[in-house]
Design a protein around this motif. Structure first.
Motif, mmCIF file in Angstrom:
data_model
loop_
_atom_site.group_PDB
_atom_site.id
_atom_site.type_symbol
_atom_site.label_atom_id
_atom_site.label_comp_id
_atom_site.label_asym_id
_atom_site.label_seq_id
_atom_site.Cartn_x
_atom_site.Cartn_y
_atom_site.Cartn_z
ATOM 1 N N SER A 5 -1.518 2.031 -12.699
ATOM 2 C CA SER A 5 -1.606 1.326 -11.426
ATOM 3 C C SER A 5 -1.870 -0.155 -11.645
ATOM 4 O O SER A 5 -2.382 -0.568 -12.697
ATOM 5 N N LYS A 72 2.993 -3.937 -5.107
ATOM 6 C CA LYS A 72 2.439 -2.921 -6.004
ATOM 7 C C LYS A 72 1.066 -2.455 -5.525
ATOM 8 O O LYS A 72 0.767 -1.255 -5.506
ATOM 9 N N GLU A 76 -0.480 1.353 -3.570
ATOM 10 C CA GLU A 76 -1.645 2.109 -4.021
ATOM 11 C C GLU A 76 -2.699 2.297 -2.934
ATOM 12 O O GLU A 76 -3.436 3.283 -2.949
#
Length: 282
Positions: A5, A72, A76
Motif C-alpha cells: 500500500s 493511490k 486505500e
C-alpha cells in the motif's frame, strides 16, 4: 511492489527521507483522509514545505506526481462505491439515486454562488470584453466544458478558438498577444501540460481566466481571475460530476455578461447564425 500500500511504502522509506520530506510523510500518514481533498499547494502550506518537496516524495514512492499519490491513497481509505458518487449507497434505488444527484447539484450551485463574488465575475467579464481573441482550453472531461463555452462565445463579436490537444494548445498559446484571453477549465487545476501552455500564453501578455474546483490549485498561480466551480465529489477523482454543473453555470454567467455589453452586435450575429442553421433543417 504494487501489492504494498501507499501508506506502507511511506513507512518503509521514512528513515531515508530528508527533514522536509519527513514532515510531508508524517502529515500524510496522520491525515490520509484529508490528503485526498487537498491540492499540492494546500498540502505544502499545511506541512510548511515546498511543492517541490512533495513532488520529490512522490517520485521516491514511485509515482509520477501528486495526483497519482492521491489516487493511490484514496483507493486505500475511500469506500469503492464513492468512486461512482460521493452520496450514493449500494442499497439506493434509481429514484433515491436521482434525488441525491439532483440535490447534490443544487447544493454545489449554491456553494458556487457563495465562493465567487460579483467583483470577481465583473473582472472576468471585463477581461473578456476587452479581448480581441478568446481561446478555450480544456482537457479530458473538461474539454467538453471548454467546447460548450466556445459554442456560446463564437456567437459574440470575439474571435474564438477551442483546443483540447496539449500540442495545439501550445501552438495557440505561443501566438496569443496582450489583447487576447484564455479561458482554461480544469477540475483539479493540476494538469501539468495545461498549466505549461497557460504560462506560455501569459508570457505573451494574454490574460488567463481559470475555472476549477479548487481555488488554491496550481492553475490559480498563473491565472488573472480564478472562478471556483464547487463540487462535492472528492478532489482526488480525475472526473467531475457536481463541479461540472457549476462550471457550466459560471460559463453561462460570463457569456451573458459579455453579451450584455455588446447587445446590438450579439443580436446581429445571432440572426446570422440562426439563418445558417435553419438551412440545415427540414
Amino acid at each position: 511492489m504494487e501489492q504494498i500500500s501507499c501508506l506502507q511504502k511511506i513507512r518503509e522509506i521514512y528513515s531515508e527521507l530528508k527533514d522536509a520530506e519527513k514532515r510531508v510523510a508524517e502529515y500524510i500518514l496522520q491525515n490520509p483522509q484529508d490528503i485526498i481533498h487537498r491540492s499540492i499547494t494546500e498540502l505544502a502550506e499545511a506541512c510548511k514545505s515546498g511543492e517541490a518537496t512533495i513532488f520529490r516524495l512522490c517520485k521516491k514512492l514511485g509515482y509520477k506526481g501528486y495526483q497519482e499519490l492521491k489516487i493511490k491513497i484514496a483507493s486505500e481509505v475511500v469506500s469503492p462505491i464513492k468512486n461512482i458518487h460521493e452520496e450514493i449507497k449500494e442499497e439506493d434505488n434509481s429514484f433515491i439515486t436521482l434525488q441525491k444527484i439532483v440535490n447534490s447539484n443544487i447544493y454545489s450551485l449554491n456553494q458556487t454562488m457563495k465562493l465567487n463574488s460579483g467583483e470577481t465575475i465583473d473582472k472576468a467579464v471585463e477581461l473578456l470584453n476587452k479581448s480581441e481573441k478568446i481561446a478555450f482550453f480544456g482537457m479530458a472531461g473538461s474539454a467538453a466544458l471548454a467546447l460548450d463555452a466556445y459554442n456560446k462565445f463564437i456567437k459574440t463579436n470575439k474571435r474564438c478558438e477551442f483546443q483540447a490537444d496539449t500540442h495545439f494548445q501550445a501552438m495557440i498559446a505561443a501566438i496569443l498577444e496582450d489583447k487576447d484571453c484564455v479561458i482554461a477549465i480544469s477540475h483539479t487545476g493540476s494538469n501539468k501540460e495545461l498549466i505549461e501552455n497557460l504560462i506560455t500564453a501569459k508570457e505573451n501578455g494574454a490574460k488567463i481566466i481559470s475555472i476549477t474546483s479548487n481555488g488554491k490549485a496550481p492553475i490559480a498561480k498563473v491565472s488573472d481571475v480564478v472562478l471556483v466551480s464547487f463540487g462535492r465529489e472528492s478532489k482526488f477523482k480525475t472526473e467531475a460530476m457536481d463541479s461540472r454543473i457549476s462550471a457550466l453555470a459560471l460559463i453561462d454567467c460570463l457569456f451573458v455578461g459579455v453579451c450584455l455589453k455588446n447587445k446590438d452586435e450579439y443580436f446581429k450575429r445571432l440572426d446570422k447564425v440562426r439563418s445558417a442553421i435553419a438551412k440545415k433543417k427540414y
